[in-house]
Design an enzyme around this catalytic site. Structure first.
Site, PDB file in Angstrom:
ATOM      1  N   ASP A 143       0.680  -1.126   0.069  1.00 24.58           N
ATOM      2  CA  ASP A 143      -0.066   0.062   0.051  1.00 24.58           C
ATOM      3  C   ASP A 143       0.877   1.420   0.161  1.00 24.58           C
ATOM      4  O   ASP A 143       1.630   1.366   0.871  1.00 24.58           O
ATOM      5  CB  ASP A 143      -0.929  -0.175   1.143  1.00 24.58           C
ATOM      6  CG  ASP A 143      -1.906   0.887   1.311  1.00 24.58           C
ATOM      7  OD1 ASP A 143      -2.069   1.947   0.251  1.00 24.58           O
ATOM      8  OD2 ASP A 143      -2.869   0.918   2.021  1.00 24.58           O
ATOM      9  N   ASP A 196      -3.966   2.626  -5.393  1.00 31.06           N
ATOM     10  CA  ASP A 196      -2.450   2.651  -4.630  1.00 31.06           C
ATOM     11  C   ASP A 196      -2.523   1.350  -3.632  1.00 31.06           C
ATOM     12  O   ASP A 196      -1.629   1.412  -2.885  1.00 31.06           O
ATOM     13  CB  ASP A 196      -2.479   3.950  -3.670  1.00 31.06           C
ATOM     14  CG  ASP A 196      -3.732   3.852  -2.587  1.00 31.06           C
ATOM     15  OD1 ASP A 196      -4.500   3.063  -2.835  1.00 31.06           O
ATOM     16  OD2 ASP A 196      -3.650   4.862  -2.061  1.00 31.06           O
ATOM     17  N   GLU A 197      -3.058   0.001  -4.060  1.00 32.29           N
ATOM     18  CA  GLU A 197      -2.894  -0.936  -3.209  1.00 32.29           C
ATOM     19  C   GLU A 197      -2.902  -2.207  -4.048  1.00 32.29           C
ATOM     20  O   GLU A 197      -3.708  -2.379  -5.002  1.00 32.29           O
ATOM     21  CB  GLU A 197      -4.361  -0.954  -2.354  1.00 32.29           C
ATOM     22  CG  GLU A 197      -4.482  -2.053  -1.334  1.00 32.29           C
ATOM     23  CD  GLU A 197      -5.585  -1.828  -0.527  1.00 32.29           C
ATOM     24  OE1 GLU A 197      -5.966  -2.628   0.384  1.00 32.29           O
ATOM     25  OE2 GLU A 197      -6.546  -1.060  -0.887  1.00 32.29           O
TER      26      GLU A 197
END
Length: 394
Positions: free
Chosen positions: A10, A104-105
């Site tokens: 993350d 974003d993960e």
């Protein structure tokens, strides 16, 4: 059976980190990315603001009361997408199986890699490479499943790494507040606290029938997650299945002319995105949310296209059919789905064949000078209207 090795990665305070790469003067200062109006919300916030209690999805007016010295930025989804793509490429190059859970993960299935590299060492090297090549900080957790790995990542953020060894899942989760379990939101967490369940360890010991009675089928999942059980696979990253854009108004509106103009602009932007991706859409939907938060959508199937002159009329026709209540509108949006790779099939006598060179020229101008450098007069949005747009984030 071989133990799984699932890595959760993350990016730390992603939107803010990108803004700081673009403007180093923001480093070390309290920064919030989100809507600038009173009705705006926090899309992302720096760790400096979190010390004051600011959180993502919080109303902007509340965030500014908590941290009045924060620097507020509207955000740039195009830039965030470019940095996300760069990180995705680095991960896809190295990891055997990758699921992109959000902008974003990421989840990585490293099962079987232990005997070759060591999963923790591999993830550490990958994290260092991402930080070196993009300038972005990223944290990761490693365990036998998605839930525990995600909790582990959040446990060591920012710029941390943590491994929960096989068999230690329950012990790791037990002392944590129930809200740390990813599927447990604020309402569920409060319900559990009302039942006297504050920590994950207590939740893991609850009789399954009690949880089923209180939460239905979700009760079983709650019990499993609290006990460190999560059999969900890592789903390979695939092409985007839809494109969408929407606007939330600072003041609710019934101005049909304005609504149509904005819908035309959103459709034009999405069509431009489609052509850049080399794709067409065969399903168009319009979304309306009224001032009382009632939300309605309507869609239509059409021959695969990426042409403005086909898509805009389809969107406006859907709007005419959908907007029959004449109530104040809070939000409008457009979505393209059933995306197909490839160019639109054009007949020699079709209007689209004549317009194709024009679209190509317009797309080149937009790619070079920005999406609002050239727009249709019918879809022209004022600066004020564009400021109403909120970053689409987690």
């Amino acid at each position: 059976m071989q133990e799984r090795a699932i890595v959760h990665m993350d990016l730390d305070s992603f939107f803010v980190s990108v803004e700081r790469l673009r403007d180093s003067a923001l480093v070390g200062k309290p920064v919030i990315v989100g809507g600038l109006s009173d009705r705006g919300v926090v899309a992302a916030c720096s760790y400096e603001t979190r010390a004051f209690g600011v959180r993502s999805a919080m109303p902007m007016r509340v965030a500014m009361r908590l941290c009045p010295d924060a620097i507020v930025l509207r955000g740039d989804m195009e830039a965030y997408g470019q940095y996300s793509d760069a990180v995705t490429s680095l991960i896809m190059e190295r990891a055997p199986l990758v699921e992109k859970a959000s902008i974003d993960e990421f989840y990585l299935d490293m099962t079987g890699m232990e005997r070759f590299f060591g999963s923790f060492r591999f993830a550490t090297d990958l994290r260092d490479r991402i930080q070196k090549e993009t300038g972005l900080q990223i944290s990761f957790g490693l365990s036998v499943n998605k839930t525990v790995s995600k909790v582990a990542t959040n446990y060591v953020k920012p710029q941390g790494q943590y491994q929960v060894l096989a068999g230690q899942e329950k012990a790791f989760l037990a002392p944590m507040p129930v809200g740390k379990i990813p599927m447990i939101g604020a309402v569920t967490a409060q319900t559990l606290r009302n039942m006297g369940i504050v920590h994950v360890g207590t939740l893991s010991q609850m009789p399954l029938k009690v949880l089923e009675r209180s939460f239905g089928k979700s009760g079983v999942m709650l019990w499993e997650r609290a006990n460190g059980i999560d059999l969900r696979p890592v789903v390979p990253y695939s092409e985007q299945k839809s494109l969408s854009k929407e606007i939330t108004f600072e003041q609710d509106s019934t101005d049909v002319s304005l609504l149509k103009r904005i819908l035309g602009s959103l459709t034009e932007q999405l069509a431009h995105d489609l052509r850049n991706l080399g794709q067409c859409t065969s399903c168009v939907a319009v979304k309306l949310r009224y001032s009382n938060f009632d939300t309605h959508t309507r869609q239509v199937t059409l021959p695969a296209t990426a042409s403005d002159h086909r898509l805009i009329p389809a969107v406006l026709e859907l709007f005419e059919k959908l907007y029959d209540r004449r109530l104040l509108i809070r939000l409008i949006g457009v979505r393209f789905s059933k995306l197909l790779q490839g160019q639109e099939q054009l007949s020699l006598f079709d209007e689209g064949a004549r317009l194709a060179p024009l679209y190509h020229a317009l797309d080149e101008l937009k790619n070079r000078y920005g999406e609002f450098s050239v727009v249709r007069a019918s879809g022209l949005m004022s600066r004020h209207e564009r400021r109403n747009r909120l970053p689409e984030s987690k």
